[in-house]
Design an enzyme around this catalytic site. Structure first.
Site, PDB file in Angstrom:
ATOM      1  N   LYS A 268       0.831  -1.202   0.000  1.00  0.00           N
ATOM      2  CA  LYS A 268       0.000   0.000   0.000  1.00  0.00           C
ATOM      3  C   LYS A 268       0.867   1.254   0.000  1.00  0.00           C
ATOM      4  O   LYS A 268       2.037   1.214   0.383  1.00  0.00           O
ATOM      5  CB  LYS A 268      -1.006  -0.051   1.153  1.00  0.00           C
ATOM      6  CG  LYS A 268      -2.123  -1.048   0.793  1.00  0.00           C
ATOM      7  CD  LYS A 268      -3.237  -1.161   1.755  1.00  0.00           C
ATOM      8  CE  LYS A 268      -4.236  -2.195   1.165  1.00  0.00           C
ATOM      9  NZ  LYS A 268      -5.185  -2.693   2.147  1.00  0.00           N
TER      10      LYS A 268
ATOM     11  N   ARG B 159      -2.446 -10.505   4.478  1.00  0.00           N
ATOM     12  CA  ARG B 159      -2.804 -10.623   3.060  1.00  0.00           C
ATOM     13  C   ARG B 159      -1.718  -9.933   2.246  1.00  0.00           C
ATOM     14  O   ARG B 159      -1.519  -8.730   2.405  1.00  0.00           O
ATOM     15  CB  ARG B 159      -4.167  -9.956   2.834  1.00  0.00           C
ATOM     16  CG  ARG B 159      -4.673  -9.974   1.404  1.00  0.00           C
ATOM     17  CD  ARG B 159      -6.015  -9.245   1.336  1.00  0.00           C
ATOM     18  NE  ARG B 159      -6.557  -9.244  -0.011  1.00  0.00           N
ATOM     19  CZ  ARG B 159      -6.183  -8.403  -0.960  1.00  0.00           C
ATOM     20  NH1 ARG B 159      -5.256  -7.492  -0.731  1.00  0.00           N
ATOM     21  NH2 ARG B 159      -6.737  -8.468  -2.168  1.00  0.00           N
TER      22      ARG B 159
HETATM   23  N1  PMM Z   1      -6.920  -4.586   0.429  1.00  0.00           N
HETATM   24  C1  PMM Z   1      -7.182  -4.615  -0.888  1.00  0.00           C
HETATM   25  C2  PMM Z   1      -8.114  -5.533  -1.423  1.00  0.00           C
HETATM   26  N2  PMM Z   1      -8.741  -6.415  -0.631  1.00  0.00           N
HETATM   27  N3  PMM Z   1      -9.089  -7.315   1.513  1.00  0.00           N
HETATM   28  C3  PMM Z   1      -8.850  -7.303   2.827  1.00  0.00           C
HETATM   29  N4  PMM Z   1      -9.483  -8.177   3.641  1.00  0.00           N
HETATM   30  N5  PMM Z   1      -7.976  -6.426   3.398  1.00  0.00           N
HETATM   31  C4  PMM Z   1      -7.314  -5.490   2.657  1.00  0.00           C
HETATM   32  O1  PMM Z   1      -6.552  -4.690   3.239  1.00  0.00           O
HETATM   33  C5  PMM Z   1      -7.551  -5.469   1.247  1.00  0.00           C
HETATM   34  C6  PMM Z   1      -8.471  -6.414   0.711  1.00  0.00           C
HETATM   35  C7  PMM Z   1      -6.483  -3.641  -1.790  1.00  0.00           C
HETATM   36  O2  PMM Z   1      -5.313  -4.177  -2.331  1.00  0.00           O
HETATM   37  P1  PMM Z   1      -5.282  -4.908  -3.775  1.00  0.00           P
HETATM   38  O3  PMM Z   1      -6.127  -4.082  -4.698  1.00  0.00           O
HETATM   39  O4  PMM Z   1      -3.875  -4.932  -4.237  1.00  0.00           O
HETATM   40  O5  PMM Z   1      -5.801  -6.279  -3.617  1.00  0.00           O
END
Ligand code: PMM
Length: 280
Positions: free
Chosen positions: A212, A256
């Site tokens: 992030k 994650r």
């Molecule tokens: N962040 C993203 C997408 N999905 N799900 C959970 N549970 N927690 C998060 O912090 C989260 C998520 C954004 O990141 P990405 O677009 O690279 O997947």
């Protein structure tokens, strides 16, 4: 603190526009291959998402989202991997569960679709309730916090109460503070510092700091100013591994991440040090 096993969730975004890996895994074969790679590297769960929540990105139609995620979920589940589906739509989540997913990861915490709570109750699936104010009606309130940790804990507790009211069982639930979602860098650092308070709510906690933006603006030397320009997302994996270790030490159930190996190694180092401490 004694080491408890923190699971690793590896991310496969089947989207053209996610901030970190958008456009890389848009065809089914590439996405499945990426999922296999993440699992081989040590991911306990592979999280498949078909919708980017990046600011300014437009939502795919439901049919489009289904076509993106379902073949990938199904193929990875058939290969024997634990798969989660990152979606705000109950119908997509349900179809993914039918295709073999074991967990629903909802960044809206149920605010995105009124059918989500009842569907989760009915299927008995594991469900990640993430904190995000993005779907609330008052945009002015979305980024204002007097006490970000306290407010995130209180708002997650409200979401849990609503879900329990729909008949969801507590054992199904996982909480996520939603780093970067309606939160600036200062909020994210505060949440990492106060993660033990989220853990103290008593449910398993998932932390998604991976790549992030706030991890892209670190000082070159201690005490120096933060750079104006963030590093590229792919250059943020060492910082991500550091957050994984801190999250694990605070008692997180899972982290994650987009790249599994740095986090796996960081967690292994902690585990081995703890073992050595116990053996002294
Ligand atoms: N962040 C993203 C997408 N999905 N799900 C959970 N549970 N927690 C998060 O912090 C989260 C998520 C954004 O990141 P990405 O677009 O690279 O997947």
């Amino acid at each position: 603190m004694t080491r408890q096993h923190t699971s690793i969730m590896g991310v496969v975004n089947v989207t053209p526009d996610s901030f970190s890996d958008g456009g890389r895994f848009t065809d089914v074969d590439a996405a499945v291959a990426r999922g296999r790679e993440l699992a081989a590297a040590g991911a306990d769960v592979v999280d498949v998402g078909g919708e980017s929540t990046r600011p300014g990105s437009s939502r795919p139609e439901e049919q489009e989202e289904r076509e993106r995620v379902l073949p990938v979920v199904s193929a990875l589940a058939q290969l024997g991997y634990a798969v989660s589906v990152d979606t705000m739509r109950a119908s997509v989540a349900q179809a993914a569960l039918e295709a073999g997913a074991v967990l629903v990861n909802d960044v809206s915490g149920g605010l995105g679709d009124p059918e989500m709570g009842p569907m989760v109750a009915q299927t008995g699936a594991r469900y990640v309730v993430m904190h995000w104010r993005g779907l609330l009606s008052d945009p002015a309130a979305t980024h204002h916090y007097d006490d970000v940790v306290g407010e995130v804990c209180a708002e997650l507790t409200d979401r849990v109460d609503v879900l329990l009211g729909h008949g969801v069982r507590e054992e199904q639930l996982v909480l996520d503070p939603g780093l970067g979602f309606s939160k600036d860098a200062g909020h994210n650092w505060a949440l990492l510092a106060g993660l033990d308070r989220v853990v103290a709510l008593g449910l398993p906690v998932l932390v998604g700091a991976s790549r992030k933006r706030f991890l892209g603006r670190l000082p070159a030397r201690p005490g120096e100013a933060l750079p104006d320009e963030p590093s590229a997302p792919q250059e943020r994996d060492a910082a991500t591994a550091a957050t994984s270790l801190l999250a694990a030490q605070a008692g997180a159930w899972a982290v994650r991440v987009h790249e599994v190996a740095p986090t796996r190694d960081a967690l292994a180092v902690w585990e081995l040090v703890e073992e050595a401490r116990g053996a002294r």
